[in-house]
Design an enzyme around this catalytic site. Structure first.
Site, short mmCIF file in Angstrom:
data_model
loop_
_atom_site.label_atom_id
_atom_site.label_comp_id
_atom_site.label_asym_id
_atom_site.label_seq_id
_atom_site.Cartn_x
_atom_site.Cartn_y
_atom_site.Cartn_z
N THR A 31 0.82 -1.22 0.00
CA THR A 31 0.00 0.00 0.00
C THR A 31 0.85 1.26 0.00
OG1 THR A 31 -1.79 -1.10 1.15
CG2 THR A 31 -1.72 1.27 1.38
N ASP A 74 1.68 -6.57 -4.42
CA ASP A 74 0.87 -6.58 -3.22
C ASP A 74 1.45 -7.75 -2.41
OD1 ASP A 74 -2.43 -5.94 -2.41
OD2 ASP A 74 -1.36 -7.60 -1.45
N SER A 75 1.63 -7.56 -1.10
CA SER A 75 2.35 -8.59 -0.34
C SER A 75 1.58 -9.90 -0.24
CB SER A 75 2.72 -8.07 1.05
OG SER A 75 1.60 -8.04 1.90
N SER A 76 0.33 -9.93 -0.68
CA SER A 76 -0.39 -11.21 -0.72
C SER A 76 0.29 -12.16 -1.70
CB SER A 76 -1.85 -11.00 -1.15
OG SER A 76 -2.42 -10.02 -0.34
N ASP A 107 0.06 -6.86 4.75
CA ASP A 107 -0.73 -8.09 4.92
C ASP A 107 0.11 -9.30 5.32
OD1 ASP A 107 -3.02 -6.71 4.40
OD2 ASP A 107 -3.25 -7.39 2.34
N GLN A 294 -4.31 -20.27 19.52
CA GLN A 294 -5.11 -19.32 18.73
C GLN A 294 -5.18 -17.95 19.42
OE1 GLN A 294 -8.97 -21.09 17.84
NE2 GLN A 294 -8.01 -22.95 17.03
N CYS A 295 -4.79 -17.92 20.71
CA CYS A 295 -4.79 -16.63 21.42
C CYS A 295 -3.60 -15.79 20.96
CB CYS A 295 -4.64 -16.84 22.92
SG CYS A 295 -5.99 -17.73 23.66
N1 ASP Z 1 -2.63 -5.43 0.44
C1 ASP Z 1 -1.54 -4.59 0.88
C2 ASP Z 1 -0.28 -5.43 0.92
O1 ASP Z 1 -0.08 -6.17 1.84
C3 ASP Z 1 -1.84 -4.02 2.20
C4 ASP Z 1 -0.78 -3.08 2.76
O2 ASP Z 1 0.28 -2.89 2.25
O3 ASP Z 1 -1.06 -2.49 3.81
O4 ASP Z 1 0.52 -5.37 0.00
#
Ligand code: ASP
Length: 357
Positions: A31, A74-76, A107, A294-295
């Protein structure tokens, strides 16, 4: 197939003072450097436009070399191939740079910061990963402050000229967090990252206050430069009502070599015989299974309740206070070294670089 090339450029610095440090700034996307596309969705833009938005960088007493991905992502879309690119760039440039800043999407930042903490263990230099919740082009952006303070931390040295923070960290919204302790906890507020089980390494207020007692000691740490990750791993998050079919699709999958078992509370899980038997069979096939809660905070204490004693009995490892992100990347890293089952287990239970207490 995405082009994974990158460009290297030197930033012209306008400061009249000699540079106090050499910093390598790596731009991967996220982002931080995004803008709206024709259909209104955010897409990453070229790094030269990032610098246009923060011209003050050029006035710092720093020598900054920029490495920018040809196709910012995008880091996804991050994966171990990118971790290897980052690792190789950093090791290649280690001799000539005092510190590193990586601009990365938020992300999956906690996965990358965990993975790089293992792959760069022994580097003994600051690697500060940062990003932003709002693009640098937006007036209320957090990008500016996150980048400027990250550059300052990456170049900070003590009285004898050694880096103050010689480890992989995430800097975000005024806090410096150990990379393998970070978790993304917010998708809309600025305080996106937390380290619930380990104190922040620094807080940036009027001045940057370092938490010296908690920064990793570089004494006696081995140099490692690992580029092999085993991605035959899975995360099995249990929930009340989970079926045997779902559980066995992971536990009985012959290609899976390591599993993060996300359990309830202090590491508890259901006691159904089918579940315990499936776990036992997987461990007998030498699948490494690590129990992570999970906590967000606290730790796994196998044996504290009868419901976790059974896990202990069949050979599930206790993840103590490790995060899921640090555990799954550690599994990939340790399994990638192709050691015996016994030594893989030993490594999983022993901290590599502060990821578990
Ligand atoms: N979708 C974006 C990413 O991880 C979100 C971010 O950068 O905040 O690349």
């Amino acid at each position: 197939m995405q082009n994974k090339g990158y460009k290297r450029m030197e930033l012209d610095i306008a400061s009249p003072n000699p540079p106090k440090a050499n910093i390598l700034l790596i731009y991967t996307g996220g982002t931080f450097g995004m803008e709206s596309s024709a259909d209104g969705s955010l897409v990453p833009f070229d790094f030269s436009k990032v610098i246009e938005r923060i011209p003050v960088i050029k006035t710092f007493d720093l020598h900054i070399t920029v490495v920018a991905f040809d196709n910012p992502i995008d880091s996804s879309d991050i994966n171990p191939d990118y971790w290897n690119i980052l690792t190789e760039i950093i090791w290649q440039e280690a001799k000539t740079h005092d510190g590193f800043v990586i601009l990365h999407g938020t992300d999956t930042m906690a996965y990358t910061s965990s993975a790089l903490s293992y792959a760069l263990n022994g580097l003994h230099k600051p690697v500060i990963i940062t990003g932003a919740q709002l693009p640098v082009s937006v007036p209320r952006t957090d990008a500016r402050e996150n980048l400027i303070t990250s550059l300052e931390i990456a170049s900070a040295k003590n009285k004898v000229g050694k880096p103050i923070v010689p480890e992989v960290c995430v800097f975000f919204n005024h806090y410096l967090i150990r990379g393998n302790r970070a978790q993304k906890v917010q998708s809309s507020k600025f305080d996106a990252f937390r380290s619930e089980n380990y104190p922040p390494l620094a807080e940036a207020g009027i001045e940057i206050k370092y938490n010296y007692a908690h920064i990793l000691s570089t004494k006696g740490m081995e140099h490692s430069h690992s580029l092999s990750w085993n991605t035959d791993v899975a995360v099995l998050k249990i929930f009340p009502g989970i079926t045997q079919t779902v559980v066995d699709s992971i536990l009985m999958n012959p290609s899976i070599k390591g599993i993060v078992l996300e359990t309830f509370g202090a590491g508890n899980a259901m006691t159904a015989t089918w579940f315990i038997n499936s776990l036992e069979k997987a461990v007998q096939r030498e699948v490494v299974i690590i129990n992570v809660s999970q906590c967000l905070g606290g730790e796994v204490r196998q044996g504290m309740y009868a419901t976790s004693k059974l896990l202990q009995k069949v050979g599930v490892l206790s993840g103590s206070d490790i995060t899921m992100e640090a555990a799954i990347t550690k599994l990939m890293f340790v399994l990638g070294q192709q050691k015996s089952f016994k030594s893989t287990i030993k490594q999983m239970l022993t901290p590599i670089c502060g990821e578990l207490s």
